[in-house]
Design a protein around this motif. Structure first.
Motif, PDB file in Angstrom:
ATOM      1  N   VAL A  35       7.704   1.898  16.265  1.00  0.00           N
ATOM      2  CA  VAL A  35       8.314   1.533  14.981  1.00  0.00           C
ATOM      3  C   VAL A  35       9.353   2.577  14.592  1.00  0.00           C
ATOM      4  O   VAL A  35      10.498   2.229  14.235  1.00  0.00           O
ATOM      5  CB  VAL A  35       7.250   1.397  13.859  1.00  0.00           C
ATOM      6  CG1 VAL A  35       7.922   1.155  12.523  1.00  0.00           C
ATOM      7  CG2 VAL A  35       6.280   0.266  14.160  1.00  0.00           C
ATOM      8  N   LEU A  36       8.975   3.859  14.678  1.00  0.00           N
ATOM      9  CA  LEU A  36       9.925   4.896  14.261  1.00  0.00           C
ATOM     10  C   LEU A  36      11.185   4.864  15.138  1.00  0.00           C
ATOM     11  O   LEU A  36      12.311   4.961  14.651  1.00  0.00           O
ATOM     12  CB  LEU A  36       9.274   6.285  14.318  1.00  0.00           C
ATOM     13  CG  LEU A  36       8.119   6.495  13.316  1.00  0.00           C
ATOM     14  CD1 LEU A  36       7.517   7.893  13.470  1.00  0.00           C
ATOM     15  CD2 LEU A  36       8.586   6.300  11.871  1.00  0.00           C
ATOM     16  N   ARG A  49      10.650   3.107   6.780  1.00  0.00           N
ATOM     17  CA  ARG A  49      11.328   1.797   6.700  1.00  0.00           C
ATOM     18  C   ARG A  49      12.078   1.664   5.381  1.00  0.00           C
ATOM     19  O   ARG A  49      13.125   1.023   5.323  1.00  0.00           O
ATOM     20  CB  ARG A  49      10.353   0.650   6.930  1.00  0.00           C
ATOM     21  CG  ARG A  49       9.314   0.420   5.864  1.00  0.00           C
ATOM     22  CD  ARG A  49       8.384  -0.719   6.240  1.00  0.00           C
ATOM     23  NE  ARG A  49       7.364  -0.931   5.226  1.00  0.00           N
ATOM     24  CZ  ARG A  49       6.088  -0.582   5.341  1.00  0.00           C
ATOM     25  NH1 ARG A  49       5.676   0.002   6.442  1.00  0.00           N
ATOM     26  NH2 ARG A  49       5.217  -0.816   4.373  1.00  0.00           N
ATOM     27  N   PHE A  57       9.732  -3.453  10.945  1.00  0.00           N
ATOM     28  CA  PHE A  57       8.320  -3.066  10.902  1.00  0.00           C
ATOM     29  C   PHE A  57       7.407  -4.296  11.034  1.00  0.00           C
ATOM     30  O   PHE A  57       6.434  -4.287  11.797  1.00  0.00           O
ATOM     31  CB  PHE A  57       8.065  -2.315   9.589  1.00  0.00           C
ATOM     32  CG  PHE A  57       6.644  -2.342   9.123  1.00  0.00           C
ATOM     33  CD1 PHE A  57       5.689  -1.521   9.717  1.00  0.00           C
ATOM     34  CD2 PHE A  57       6.240  -3.181   8.089  1.00  0.00           C
ATOM     35  CE1 PHE A  57       4.374  -1.548   9.284  1.00  0.00           C
ATOM     36  CE2 PHE A  57       4.928  -3.216   7.660  1.00  0.00           C
ATOM     37  CZ  PHE A  57       3.987  -2.398   8.260  1.00  0.00           C
ATOM     38  N   VAL A 105       3.140   3.554  16.493  1.00  0.00           N
ATOM     39  CA  VAL A 105       3.869   4.347  15.487  1.00  0.00           C
ATOM     40  C   VAL A 105       5.204   4.807  16.076  1.00  0.00           C
ATOM     41  O   VAL A 105       6.257   4.694  15.433  1.00  0.00           O
ATOM     42  CB  VAL A 105       3.018   5.563  15.034  1.00  0.00           C
ATOM     43  CG1 VAL A 105       3.836   6.500  14.153  1.00  0.00           C
ATOM     44  CG2 VAL A 105       1.787   5.082  14.289  1.00  0.00           C
ATOM     45  N   LEU A 146       5.210   5.141   8.059  1.00  0.00           N
ATOM     46  CA  LEU A 146       6.071   4.007   8.414  1.00  0.00           C
ATOM     47  C   LEU A 146       6.747   3.452   7.166  1.00  0.00           C
ATOM     48  O   LEU A 146       7.912   3.042   7.196  1.00  0.00           O
ATOM     49  CB  LEU A 146       5.254   2.915   9.114  1.00  0.00           C
ATOM     50  CG  LEU A 146       4.535   3.347  10.391  1.00  0.00           C
ATOM     51  CD1 LEU A 146       3.835   2.155  11.033  1.00  0.00           C
ATOM     52  CD2 LEU A 146       5.514   3.965  11.378  1.00  0.00           C
ATOM     53  N   ASP A 206       0.117   3.653   7.810  1.00  0.00           N
ATOM     54  CA  ASP A 206       1.268   2.988   7.199  1.00  0.00           C
ATOM     55  C   ASP A 206       2.160   3.897   6.366  1.00  0.00           C
ATOM     56  O   ASP A 206       3.344   3.614   6.218  1.00  0.00           O
ATOM     57  CB  ASP A 206       0.824   1.795   6.343  1.00  0.00           C
ATOM     58  CG  ASP A 206       2.021   0.966   5.902  1.00  0.00           C
ATOM     59  OD1 ASP A 206       2.804   0.601   6.803  1.00  0.00           O
ATOM     60  OD2 ASP A 206       2.214   0.737   4.704  1.00  0.00           O
TER      61      ASP A 206
END
Ligand code: ASP
Length: 441
Positions: A249-250, A407, A333, A246, A403, A400
């Motif tokens: 991705v961030l 995104r 992502f 996580v 995210l 998710d």
């Protein structure tokens, strides 16, 4: 298609339920693992007769629609562009910008995930065990790069010999190619001849989205079952990598905006990134809160025209295309998720494999619908293609929502930048046309 994938009815929001499912499944699984042991007969029984089947039904519902979804969305996307000659220069520039930034984003994400390797902290024997446990029931296909070959035949094989076989074999590239050719051919028919097929494709796409919605209704139970299965066998081993994933991705989303997009804004478009983000703030907030590029379209149009002074005809043409085609955040992502899960399951990717991941992230980001969770069914397809067992999806689905919100915000920041880029390159915009803040609000 404005429905959100996985929109829930009344009561608790679906994403909250899925998150809760992750927590409940993981807690129960860890308790079972630490108190009874992963191989205890009762734990094995629950996995075999309850958690496993429930999880599999959910996954199979998703897999069931991957191929029709890929085909219909790619064919419709290409057909929707119409006669490429008619779209002309402005459309060509917009699409070029979408593809270039999405490609940059996907490659950037891949570099970040390869530097931080959030999925690698897992001991080797756990990885082997993970793969041994899940390999047989994965709908996975071992692709060319894993069997060693990545060469000219990889490209030749994209031209599928038999689209029905490609669909049956989970050959995403073959299906995408067939969709592209099919959509392009449709644009060459007389409109009245193309219309029935377009109607069928549109209906197909809508049906598929409804089926995905049904599958997502099962998600809370499916995710509980799948996560229970993983954690009861493997204990804590996977939770730490998930938190790392996580963060990666961030972090990659933030860095893409702070570095890549800001450099493009400053040096190619010629606007101060601070001014840019200040002026499109309300569109970004809308994107973050709706998780949908489509739902953000009105706010994005307003930000582009009134906040940045882009001519309405450019913004009105580029943004509707961009909200479904230009997804920088989604491609970051997708790339990171695929590599993360390959790391978790110990699947080694060659350089060729990495390139396939980038290309697939770009194509599926372009093909994904601008609705909450729009990229998930396509991601399922790429994961299967790379040989990642279906359980991998359950690992990431529970987290998710945050995210998706993040995104989508990056997607919209990219979409609006495309309007300014195109307007500037057409000689219709320069930084002096940005209205004073008071007029823009
Ligand atoms: N929610 C995203 C969007 O609308 C799509 C996705 O990545 O799921 O932009």
């Amino acid at each position: 298609m404005t429905e959100s994938i996985g929109s829930s009815g009344k009561g608790m929001k679906l994403h909250t339920k899925i998150l809760l499912a992750l927590v409940v499944g993981a807690t129960a699984g860890i308790l079972a693992n630490t108190q009874l042991g992963g191989a205890a007969p009762s734990v094995v029984w629950v996995n075999k007769y309850v958690a496993g089947p429930v999880g599999q039904v959910f996954l199979r519902m998703l897999f069931m629609v991957v191929m029709p979804l890929v085909f219909s969305s790619i064919a419709l996307g290409v057909a929707g562009l119409g006669d490429l000659k008619k779209i002309g220069r402005v459309g060509g520039k917009a699409i070029g910008y979408f593809l270039a930034t999405t490609f940059l984003a996907a490659s950037f994400g891949l570099i970040i995930v390869n530097v931080f390797k959030p999925g690698e902290g897992i001991p080797a024997e756990v990885k082997t065990q993970l793969m041994a446990t899940y390999a047989q029931d994965a709908s996975a296909k071992i692709t060319a790069q894993q069997t060693g070959g990545f060469g000219i035949e990889t490209f030749v094989n994209i031209v599928t010999r038999n689209p029905v076989k490609s669909a049956a074999d989970g050959d995403m590239l073959g299906m995408i190619f067939f969709g592209l050719v099919f959509g392009a051919a449709l644009t060459m028919l007389k409109p009245e001849r193309a219309k029935p097929m377009l109607d069928v494709l549109e209906a197909l796409q809508e049906v598929v989205i409804v089926i995905v919605g049904m599958a997502m209704k099962l998600a809370p139970y499916g995710v509980t079952g799948l996560i229970f299965g993983v954690t009861s066998r493997f204990g804590f081993a996977l939770l730490e990598p998930l938190a790392g994933y996580v963060l990666v991705v961030l972090g990659a989303l933030i860095l893409h905006v702070a570095i890549n997009l800001s450099l493009i804004l400053r040096f190619i478009i010629g606007i101060s990134p601070l001014v840019y983000f200040g002026r499109i703030r309300s569109a970004l907030i809308t994107a973050f809160s709706t998780s949908s590029s489509n739902a953000t379209l009105p706010a994005a149009l307003k930000a582009s025209e009134f906040g940045l002074g882009v001519p309405p005809n450019i913004a009105g043409f580029v943004l509707p295309l961009g909200s479904t085609m230009c997804m920088n955040g989604t491609s970051i992502f997708e790339g990171i998720t695929v590599i993360f899960l390959c790391q978790v399951f110990g699947i080694d990717l060659t350089l060729g494999g990495m390139i396939v991941v980038i290309v697939m992230s770009v194509i599926t980001a372009v093909g994904a619908a601008g609705v909450p969770g729009g990229s998930i069914p396509l991601l399922v397809g790429i994961l299967a293609m790379m040989g990642v067992p279906g359980e991998g999806i359950a690992i990431v689905l529970g987290v998710d929502r945050i995210l998706d919100m993040s995104r989508t915000t990056v997607n919209v920041a990219g979409d609006i930048s495309a309007t300014v880029f195109v307007a500037k390159s057409e000689g219709l915009w320069d930084a002096s046309m940005v209205p004073a803040a008071s007029r823009a609000e």
